[in-house]
Design a protein around this motif. Structure first.
Motif, PDB file in Angstrom:
ATOM      1  N   UNK A   1      35.342  41.130  38.278  1.00 63.38           N
ATOM      2  CA  UNK A   1      35.297  40.850  39.714  1.00 63.38           C
ATOM      3  C   UNK A   1      34.650  39.502  40.041  1.00 63.38           C
ATOM      4  N   UNK A   2      34.082  38.842  39.047  1.00 63.35           N
ATOM      5  CA  UNK A   2      33.453  37.540  39.313  1.00 63.35           C
ATOM      6  C   UNK A   2      34.178  36.373  38.662  1.00 63.35           C
ATOM      7  N   UNK A   3      35.244  36.659  37.898  1.00 63.05           N
ATOM      8  CA  UNK A   3      35.966  35.582  37.221  1.00 63.05           C
ATOM      9  C   UNK A   3      37.450  35.659  37.528  1.00 63.05           C
ATOM     10  N   UNK A   4      38.131  34.509  37.424  1.00 60.76           N
ATOM     11  CA  UNK A   4      39.562  34.446  37.732  1.00 60.76           C
ATOM     12  C   UNK A   4      40.384  35.123  36.641  1.00 60.76           C
ATOM     13  N   UNK A   5      40.039  34.837  35.395  1.00 60.72           N
ATOM     14  CA  UNK A   5      40.712  35.552  34.319  1.00 60.72           C
ATOM     15  C   UNK A   5      39.913  35.412  33.032  1.00 60.72           C
TER      16      UNK A   5
END
Ligand code: TXA
Ligand code: MG
Length: 303
Positions: free
Chosen positions: A55-59
């Motif tokens: 939930x805190x990173x793009x991928x």
């Protein structure tokens, strides 16, 4: 306390952290101020599991996902493209955020209770030896933080290994508690890029770091000659015992690198407090955790 932007010192399996709400810029600013840490040195965020990390990173690039699945919770930090909700202050304006799932049971329990990640650098004044026991935190930051969660001595004893994926390659940014051999067992050969200048991508990479106040000199493994020892100097050896009147610590008499890592920072603090002018430390075998230990010793020796 954490909900209201206050800081708490927390145990992890690597070292104690100085934790605050990573989504609250005021709490994050307080971390930098308390540690007297330069704001160009970004922080690691701690989350309870891989799902929370997402939930805190793009991928998460494939090879790093494999590492996360193999070694989280554990002493592994991944540099991942951040989502905008992570404040600039946490990443020092970089596009990637450092994320890890620590394995200390008390810390994991705490992280599960919170609906935000904890930003936490090691709980020591910037540049000094990292704390691996609650007393280390109290000695130096006791007056500045309201609470230290006592989780006992740290089982790993050196900071997490920092890993990124750059242009198709897995790159080690900081040697740490997860051995490079363990990483290579999952993703194949990696690149090591842990040297850096004054405005580094990972300032744990700063040459002088993890340092005692007394001058520290490193010598090659087996390079200590009993007849040359001096009572003005305290010695940190791997296995070797020196004459009894010499102030000394053995990281592991039986040559166990895991035990050596657990003891490293506590012994450095003890020798720093001893009535001597300087410290001489013997390097360890350059494999497994020995690589992270040698990295810390060399940085502690750099002035
Ligand atoms: O084991 C650990 O990692 C401990 C415990 C408390 O989790 N934490 C720790 O934090 O060692 P700290 O702040 O002392 O070291 C974090 C390192 C720094 O060298 C920093 O430069 C690097 O992580 N780092 C953090 N975010 C980064 C980013 N976005 N890009 C590159 N390096 C980053
Ligand atoms: Mg640190």
């Amino acid at each position: 306390m954490l909900w209201s932007g206050q800081l708490v010192a927390v145990p992890t399996e690597t070292v104690y952290g100085l934790a605050g709400n990573a989504l609250d810029p005021a709490a994050v600013a307080r971390i930098f101020a308390t540690k007297q840490r330069p704001s160009f040195d970004p922080l690691i965020i701690h989350v309870p599991d891989l799902g929370a990390a997402r939930s805190y990173v793009e991928d998460i690039p494939g090879p790093l996902l494999k590492l996360a699945k193999a070694y989280w919770p554990g002493p592994l930090t991944l540099l991942l493209p951040r989502r905008k909700l992570i404040p600039d202050l946490v990443t020092a304006g970089l596009n990637r955020v450092a994320v890890r799932v620590p394995s200390h049971p008390l810390m994991l329990e705490l992280l599960k209770e919170l609906d935000f990640p904890l930003a936490a650098p090691s709980a020591n004044p910037f540049g000094y030896i990292s704390p691996t026991q609650p007393s280390h935190v109290l000695d130096q930051l006791g007056g500045d933080i309201p609470l230290v969660l006592d989780g006992g001595p740290c089982k790993v004893g050196v900071e997490s290994t920092i890993v990124a994926y750059d242009e198709g390659e897995v790159v080690i940014y900081r040697k740490g508690g997860l051995a490079i051999e363990q990483i290579e067992a999952v993703v194949g050969a990696v690149k090591v890029r842990t040297h850096s200048s004054s405005n580094p991508a990972a300032p744990g990479m700063l040459k002088s770091h993890y340092a005692p106040r007394k001058p520290l000199i490193v010598v090659e493994q087996g390079g200590l000659l009993t007849e040359n020892t001096n009572t003005d100097i305290a010695y940190l050896t791997f296995q070797q015992r020196l004459p009894e009147h010499i102030i000394q610590r053995q990281l592991s008499p039986l040559g166990d690198l895991t035990e050596a890592a657990q003891r490293l920072f506590a012994y450095l603090r003890e020798l720093d407090a001893a009535p001597v002018k300087s410290i001489v430390a013997e390097l360890l075998p350059e494999h497994g955790l020995g690589r992270a230990i040698n990295d810390r010793l060399r940085r502690a020796a750099a002035q």
